[in-house]
Design a protein around this motif. Structure first.
Motif, PDB file in Angstrom:
ATOM      1  N   GLY A 113       0.782  -1.229   0.000  1.00 34.73           N
ATOM      2  CA  GLY A 113       0.000   0.000   0.000  1.00 34.73           C
ATOM      3  C   GLY A 113       0.808   1.271   0.000  1.00 34.73           C
ATOM      4  N   GLU A 114       2.134   1.191   0.276  1.00 31.12           N
ATOM      5  CA  GLU A 114       2.967   2.394   0.271  1.00 31.12           C
ATOM      6  C   GLU A 114       4.412   2.005   0.021  1.00 31.12           C
ATOM      7  OE1 GLU A 114       3.957   6.400   2.925  1.00 31.12           O
ATOM      8  OE2 GLU A 114       2.837   4.736   3.820  1.00 31.12           O
ATOM      9  N   THR A 115       5.032   2.635  -0.970  1.00 29.72           N
ATOM     10  CA  THR A 115       6.414   2.301  -1.288  1.00 29.72           C
ATOM     11  C   THR A 115       7.146   3.510  -1.839  1.00 29.72           C
ATOM     12  OG1 THR A 115       7.866   0.793  -2.511  1.00 29.72           O
ATOM     13  CG2 THR A 115       5.857   1.514  -3.631  1.00 29.72           C
ATOM     14  N   ALA A 116       8.442   3.550  -1.560  1.00 27.43           N
ATOM     15  CA  ALA A 116       9.330   4.564  -2.138  1.00 27.43           C
ATOM     16  C   ALA A 116       9.917   4.112  -3.464  1.00 27.43           C
ATOM     17  CB  ALA A 116      10.459   4.880  -1.165  1.00 27.43           C
ATOM     18  N   ARG A 117       9.732   2.844  -3.831  1.00 26.06           N
ATOM     19  CA  ARG A 117      10.280   2.326  -5.088  1.00 26.06           C
ATOM     20  C   ARG A 117       9.434   2.803  -6.265  1.00 26.06           C
ATOM     21  NH1 ARG A 117      10.879  -4.037  -4.114  1.00 26.06           N
ATOM     22  NH2 ARG A 117      11.811  -3.920  -6.193  1.00 26.06           N
ATOM     23  N   PRO A 118      10.083   2.952  -7.426  1.00 23.77           N
ATOM     24  CA  PRO A 118      11.522   2.831  -7.680  1.00 23.77           C
ATOM     25  C   PRO A 118      12.248   4.130  -7.342  1.00 23.77           C
ATOM     26  CG  PRO A 118      10.387   3.267  -9.732  1.00 23.77           C
ATOM     27  CD  PRO A 118       9.321   3.181  -8.663  1.00 23.77           C
ATOM     28  N   GLN A 119      13.349   4.009  -6.623  1.00 20.84           N
ATOM     29  CA  GLN A 119      14.168   5.166  -6.327  1.00 20.84           C
ATOM     30  C   GLN A 119      15.056   5.502  -7.526  1.00 20.84           C
ATOM     31  OE1 GLN A 119      14.259   2.241  -4.561  1.00 20.84           O
ATOM     32  NE2 GLN A 119      13.921   2.624  -2.382  1.00 20.84           N
ATOM     33  N   THR A 120      15.484   6.740  -7.607  1.00 22.66           N
ATOM     34  CA  THR A 120      16.438   7.108  -8.660  1.00 22.66           C
ATOM     35  C   THR A 120      17.804   7.366  -8.037  1.00 22.66           C
ATOM     36  OG1 THR A 120      15.823   9.449  -8.531  1.00 22.66           O
ATOM     37  CG2 THR A 120      14.692   8.114 -10.166  1.00 22.66           C
ATOM     38  N   GLY A 121      18.834   6.982  -8.779  1.00 18.77           N
ATOM     39  CA  GLY A 121      20.204   7.200  -8.335  1.00 18.77           C
ATOM     40  C   GLY A 121      20.882   5.980  -7.752  1.00 18.77           C
ATOM     41  N   LEU A 122      20.145   4.910  -7.439  1.00 18.10           N
ATOM     42  CA  LEU A 122      20.751   3.769  -6.761  1.00 18.10           C
ATOM     43  C   LEU A 122      21.891   3.150  -7.572  1.00 18.10           C
ATOM     44  CD1 LEU A 122      17.719   1.802  -5.245  1.00 18.10           C
ATOM     45  CD2 LEU A 122      19.119   3.581  -4.185  1.00 18.10           C
ATOM     46  N   ALA A 123      21.680   2.997  -8.873  1.00 22.51           N
ATOM     47  CA  ALA A 123      22.694   2.349  -9.701  1.00 22.51           C
ATOM     48  C   ALA A 123      23.893   3.253  -9.964  1.00 22.51           C
ATOM     49  CB  ALA A 123      22.086   1.898 -11.028  1.00 22.51           C
ATOM     50  N   PHE A 124      23.734   4.566  -9.724  1.00 18.56           N
ATOM     51  CA  PHE A 124      24.792   5.525 -10.039  1.00 18.56           C
ATOM     52  C   PHE A 124      25.729   5.781  -8.863  1.00 18.56           C
ATOM     53  CE2 PHE A 124      21.495   6.198 -13.084  1.00 18.56           C
ATOM     54  CZ  PHE A 124      22.109   6.644 -14.246  1.00 18.56           C
ATOM     55  N   ALA A 125      25.325   5.427  -7.657  1.00 20.25           N
ATOM     56  CA  ALA A 125      26.153   5.667  -6.482  1.00 20.25           C
ATOM     57  C   ALA A 125      27.390   4.780  -6.502  1.00 20.25           C
ATOM     58  CB  ALA A 125      25.351   5.427  -5.208  1.00 20.25           C
ATOM     59  N   ASP A 126      28.540   5.321  -6.123  1.00 18.75           N
ATOM     60  CA  ASP A 126      29.754   4.519  -6.031  1.00 18.75           C
ATOM     61  C   ASP A 126      29.628   3.496  -4.904  1.00 18.75           C
ATOM     62  OD1 ASP A 126      30.658   6.134  -8.024  1.00 18.75           O
ATOM     63  OD2 ASP A 126      32.312   7.016  -6.895  1.00 18.75           O
ATOM     64  N   VAL A 127      29.068   3.938  -3.783  1.00 17.84           N
ATOM     65  CA  VAL A 127      28.840   3.079  -2.619  1.00 17.84           C
ATOM     66  C   VAL A 127      27.458   3.405  -2.079  1.00 17.84           C
ATOM     67  CG1 VAL A 127      29.598   2.484  -0.270  1.00 17.84           C
ATOM     68  CG2 VAL A 127      31.306   2.978  -2.033  1.00 17.84           C
ATOM     69  N   VAL A 128      26.737   2.388  -1.615  1.00 16.83           N
ATOM     70  CA  VAL A 128      25.474   2.586  -0.915  1.00 16.83           C
ATOM     71  C   VAL A 128      25.584   1.897   0.439  1.00 16.83           C
ATOM     72  CG1 VAL A 128      22.984   2.166  -0.888  1.00 16.83           C
ATOM     73  CG2 VAL A 128      24.134   2.722  -3.044  1.00 16.83           C
ATOM     74  N   VAL A 129      25.218   2.627   1.491  1.00 12.81           N
ATOM     75  CA  VAL A 129      25.150   2.052   2.838  1.00 12.81           C
ATOM     76  C   VAL A 129      23.675   1.951   3.215  1.00 12.81           C
ATOM     77  CG1 VAL A 129      25.839   2.257   5.248  1.00 12.81           C
ATOM     78  CG2 VAL A 129      27.355   3.118   3.441  1.00 12.81           C
ATOM     79  N   GLU A 130      23.243   0.762   3.632  1.00 10.97           N
ATOM     80  CA  GLU A 130      21.858   0.562   4.050  1.00 10.97           C
ATOM     81  C   GLU A 130      21.815   0.461   5.564  1.00 10.97           C
ATOM     82  OE1 GLU A 130      17.854  -1.925   2.804  1.00 10.97           O
ATOM     83  OE2 GLU A 130      19.818  -2.701   2.202  1.00 10.97           O
ATOM     84  N   GLU A 131      20.978   1.302   6.187  1.00 10.19           N
ATOM     85  CA  GLU A 131      20.879   1.357   7.643  1.00 10.19           C
ATOM     86  C   GLU A 131      19.429   1.196   8.073  1.00 10.19           C
ATOM     87  OE1 GLU A 131      20.588   6.123   8.494  1.00 10.19           O
ATOM     88  OE2 GLU A 131      22.538   5.367   7.828  1.00 10.19           O
ATOM     89  N   VAL A 132      19.228   0.710   9.279  1.00 14.51           N
ATOM     90  CA  VAL A 132      17.893   0.483   9.811  1.00 14.51           C
ATOM     91  C   VAL A 132      17.405   1.742  10.524  1.00 14.51           C
ATOM     92  CG1 VAL A 132      16.489  -0.931  11.362  1.00 14.51           C
ATOM     93  CG2 VAL A 132      18.407  -1.960  10.115  1.00 14.51           C
TER      94      VAL A 132
END
Length: 382
Positions: A113-132
């Motif tokens: 019922g609610e989502t932020a996907r699809p995000q833009t920029g994910l594939a372009f980042a050199d590094v992605v850190v995922e945090e809770v």
């Protein structure tokens, strides 16, 4: 710090779910971007940005195979000797290496019922850190340096985890949508962070086709235009040439992660040997960004860490990223079981194998998962 128990991994079946995701880039780059944010002011100026920024991405990547139905951001460009410090890859324009690191906080709420996907920029980042964050929801910290992305988003608020994490990557620009007073004070007091949160137009824009709070996007070229004293990042690794043998490690099919909580979205990384990438699944679907690129980094680092209550809000978890902990370092279809170390807040992360030797990542993009002990399970090799 607490390390996960050394019990054997549970086998988890591999499933491949291919989805077609409509590309939001056309909406971002072709449609008018309206309703600009200015630190939460409801009377903020309205604007339509002029001259959308082109995406810098090479036209082909001849080293890759294919996965039916998926495409990945190309990486091969003419090699003139310039290498990006966070990826070890050649860059299309060496001048980009002189600009500072830009850290961007991106939404990842993904519930029925609610989502932020699809995000833009994910594939372009050199590094992605995922945090809770709260309720098992995760957010991404996109570390942008060597590529020019489309408008990035949806942008969300900062947490105290970011304040302690970002100094590992030098003095950076930090873009986010806001935060509670304690978080904002901590960001502004951090000597290694240049606060670029909640800026006025044309850096931040709201798009008409998405609902708040998932409608705020960032134009990176505007923020890079005012670098202040921010600096390029230090090298993330002594990168191995792609395809070079991995020292040690055991074959694995990937890793499954479940942070728990009512709003948690189960995550799975699967090794795809034809493209030599770890493909990300979220809620059993391939994670595709707004440009239509599947999220497929060359390296995934599962950094086991504790989470404690944030001093800015005890309801908000704060990842402990100074100290040491167990790490699963996924490279080229293998997992190297070792440790991450970071003795002080201004120290970079070190990745070490079980014998204490530095682990060399594969040249390419990297995702770092900040995971509590026992929240991750290795998948069996195919």
């Amino acid at each position: 710090m607490t390390a996960p128990a050394s019990s054997p991994s549970r086998p988890v079946g591999r499933r491949t779910v291919v989805i077609a995701v409509a590309v939001v880039a056309a909406l971002l780059l072709g449609a008018a971007l309206v309703v600009v944010i200015s630190r939460g002011d409801p009377d903020a100026e309205r604007t339509t940005p002029q001259g959308d920024q082109p995406t810098t991405a090479p036209a082909s990547d001849t080293t890759e195979g294919t996965v039916p139905g998926l495409r990945f951001l190309p990486e091969d460009v003419p090699d003139d000797g310039s290498r990006a410090p966070l990826t070890g890859l050649p860059v299309a324009d060496p001048r980009t290496l002189d600009r500072p690191l830009l850290a961007i906080k991106v939404d990842n709420l993904d519930v029925p019922g609610e989502t932020a996907r699809p995000q833009t920029g994910l594939a372009f980042a050199d590094v992605v850190v995922e945090e809770v964050v709260e309720g098992g929801i995760t957010r991404f910290v996109l570390l942008m340096h060597s590529t020019d992305p489309p408008p990035v988003g949806p942008i969300r608020s900062a947490r105290t985890t970011d304040v302690h994490l970002l100094p590992a990557f030098g003095t950076s620009l930090f873009a986010y949508s806001g935060g509670n007073p304690g978080v904002l004070a901590a960001v502004r007091a951090a000597p290694a962070i240049l606060d670029r949160g909640g800026e006025s137009p044309p850096a931040y824009v709201r798009v008409p086709d998405r609902s708040a709070p998932h409608d705020l996007y960032l134009r990176t070229e505007v923020v890079w235009g005012d670098p202040g004293v921010a600096t390029p990042p230090p090298p993330l690794s002594d990168f191995r040439p792609r395809g070079a043998p991995v020292s040690g490690g055991e074959p694995t099919g990937g890793v499954a992660i479940d942070h728990g909580g009512m709003a948690s979205s189960p995550i799975r990384w699967e090794w795809q040997p034809t493209v030599r990438r770890w493909v990300r699944y979220q809620r059993e679907s391939v994670h595709v960004d707004g440009e239509g690129y599947a999220v497929g980094p060359r390296n995934v680092v599962v950094a086991f860490t504790d989470y404690r209550p944030s001093p800015a809000d005890p309801r908000s978890p704060e990842a402990v990223t100074v100290g040491a902990g167990e790490a699963w370092i996924l490279i080229d279809g293998k997992v190297v079981t070792g440790r991450w170390e970071r003795p002080t807040e201004d120290s970079p992360f070190s990745l070490l194998d079980a014998a204490g030797r530095p682990v060399r990542l594969s040249a390419g993009r990297t995702w770092i998962e900040l995971v509590e002990p026992a929240a991750a399970t290795l998948l069996p090799a195919a």
